[in-house]
Design an enzyme around this catalytic site. Structure first.
Site, PDB file in Angstrom:
ATOM      1  N   ASN A  12     -10.943  -3.744  -4.880  1.00  0.00           N
ATOM      2  CA  ASN A  12     -10.321  -4.667  -5.828  1.00  0.00           C
ATOM      3  C   ASN A  12      -9.397  -5.580  -5.031  1.00  0.00           C
ATOM      4  OD1 ASN A  12      -8.987  -6.017  -7.874  1.00  0.00           O
ATOM      5  ND2 ASN A  12      -7.790  -4.236  -8.536  1.00  0.00           N
ATOM      6  N   LYS A  14      -7.722  -8.031  -6.002  1.00  0.00           N
ATOM      7  CA  LYS A  14      -6.612  -8.576  -6.781  1.00  0.00           C
ATOM      8  C   LYS A  14      -6.502 -10.087  -6.519  1.00  0.00           C
ATOM      9  CE  LYS A  14      -4.442  -4.094  -6.984  1.00  0.00           C
ATOM     10  NZ  LYS A  14      -3.186  -3.318  -7.111  1.00  0.00           N
ATOM     11  N   HIS A  99      -7.141  -2.712 -16.067  1.00  0.00           N
ATOM     12  CA  HIS A  99      -6.280  -2.381 -14.936  1.00  0.00           C
ATOM     13  C   HIS A  99      -4.820  -2.387 -15.388  1.00  0.00           C
ATOM     14  CE1 HIS A  99      -4.263  -2.646 -11.036  1.00  0.00           C
ATOM     15  NE2 HIS A  99      -5.385  -2.201 -10.503  1.00  0.00           N
ATOM     16  N   GLU A 101      -2.241  -3.548 -14.195  1.00  0.00           N
ATOM     17  CA  GLU A 101      -1.555  -4.840 -14.075  1.00  0.00           C
ATOM     18  C   GLU A 101      -1.902  -5.747 -15.251  1.00  0.00           C
ATOM     19  OE1 GLU A 101      -1.648  -4.274  -9.260  1.00  0.00           O
ATOM     20  OE2 GLU A 101      -3.005  -5.730 -10.188  1.00  0.00           O
ATOM     21  N   GLU A 171      -6.052   5.542 -12.148  1.00  0.00           N
ATOM     22  CA  GLU A 171      -5.084   4.945 -11.239  1.00  0.00           C
ATOM     23  C   GLU A 171      -3.669   5.205 -11.770  1.00  0.00           C
ATOM     24  OE1 GLU A 171      -6.950   1.420  -8.779  1.00  0.00           O
ATOM     25  OE2 GLU A 171      -6.200   0.727 -10.700  1.00  0.00           O
ATOM     26  N   GLY A 177      -0.120   0.395  -5.007  1.00  0.00           N
ATOM     27  CA  GLY A 177       0.606  -0.530  -4.141  1.00  0.00           C
ATOM     28  C   GLY A 177       1.946  -0.012  -3.653  1.00  0.00           C
ATOM     29  N   SER A 215      -3.206   3.698  -3.648  1.00  0.00           N
ATOM     30  CA  SER A 215      -2.835   3.916  -2.248  1.00  0.00           C
ATOM     31  C   SER A 215      -3.816   4.827  -1.514  1.00  0.00           C
ATOM     32  CB  SER A 215      -1.411   4.471  -2.155  1.00  0.00           C
ATOM     33  OG  SER A 215      -0.472   3.546  -2.681  1.00  0.00           O
TER      34      SER A 215
END
Length: 260
Positions: A12, A14, A99, A101, A171, A177, A215
């Site tokens: 991904n 991003k 996701h 985010e 996730e 991150g 991560s």
């Protein structure tokens, strides 16, 4: 894709990428992935402007490509939205939906994400449905409740046949991150719970691939992928470096070879 639970590793990107940098990265990933055996699948989900570039550089390779979101609408006056059918025009295989985010920054709720997953399936895409809890939710013992709500919203609107065609990505928000990954045992516990939820939808759904994201790096990929219910990874930062991404793909290959 085999229902014997092959491994799947998807990058991904991003909101990263430029045409010249992408060219080198995609070419290197395609070359490196060609050495993997047939039971390890590799994909990259790129920003919308670069889907055509991914198609041009990855066509004919073993690497599949996709997008990071799709609209809940098929077409119409929805400025800035991208329909699932538009992604398939460029040969896309995958579409990430839900996701964390998107949930956090764009306030996407479970029902909207469920509709996006259904639109993706209708267009012939494989939706990678993301679920995960925040650190506060984990500390309060709400992990299973949170991810059950997220997953149930999607499974409720899908038939068993449709549900068998999705991919799940667990996730934990606190690991995305941050450099802090869930331990293999923590991840496996949640994946086993998700496997049970999928099995309850129907026998054909029990073997849906469940990826771990948060991560993942070459140093921890093999231990994570070696867990019974972890079928690969949705890779963020490490997917932007071909050496790291391919090392993670190789970790998936190693796990399968050891299990053979």
């Amino acid at each position: 894709m085999s229902r014997e639970r092959a491994k799947l590793v998807v990058g991904n990107w991003k909101m990263h990428g430029r045409i010249d940098v992408n060219a080198g990265l995609l070419t290197e990933v395609a070359a490196g992935a060609s050495a993997l055996q047939n039971d390890v699948y590799v994909g990259v989900c790129v920003p919308f402007p670069y889907v055509g570039q991914a198609q041009a550089l990855l066509s004919g390779s073993v690497v599949r490509w996709g997008v990071q979101d799709v609209s809940a609408h098929a077409h119409g006056a929805y400025t800035g939205e991208v329909a699932a059918d538009m992604a398939t025009d460029f040969g896309s295989t995958y579409a990430i939906v839900g996701h964390s985010e998107r949930r956090a920054y764009h306030f996407e709720g479970p029902e909207l994400i469920a509709e996006k997953a259904r639109r993706a399936l209708d267009a012939g895409l494989t939706p990678i449905v993301c679920v995960g809890e925040t650190l506060e939710e984990r500390d309060e013992g709400l992990t299973q409740e949170v991810i059950a709500t997220q997953l149930d919203a999607v499974l409720t609107v899908l038939t068993e046949e449709q549900a068998a065609r999705i991919v799940i990505a667990y996730e934990p928000v606190w690991a995305i991150g941050t450099g802090q990954s869930a331990t293999a045992a923590q991840a496996q516990e949640v994946h086993a719970f998700l496997r049970g939820k999928l099995a309850a939808k129907g026998a054909s759904v029990a073997n849906v691939l469940i990826l771990y994201g948060g991560s993942v790096k070459p140093e921890n990929a093999q231990e994570l992928f070696g867990q019974q219910d972890i079928d690969g990874g949705l890779i963020g930062g490490a997917s932007l470096k071909s050496k790291d991404f391919l090392a993670i793909c190789q970790a998936a290959q190693t796990v399968l070879q050891k299990a053979a």
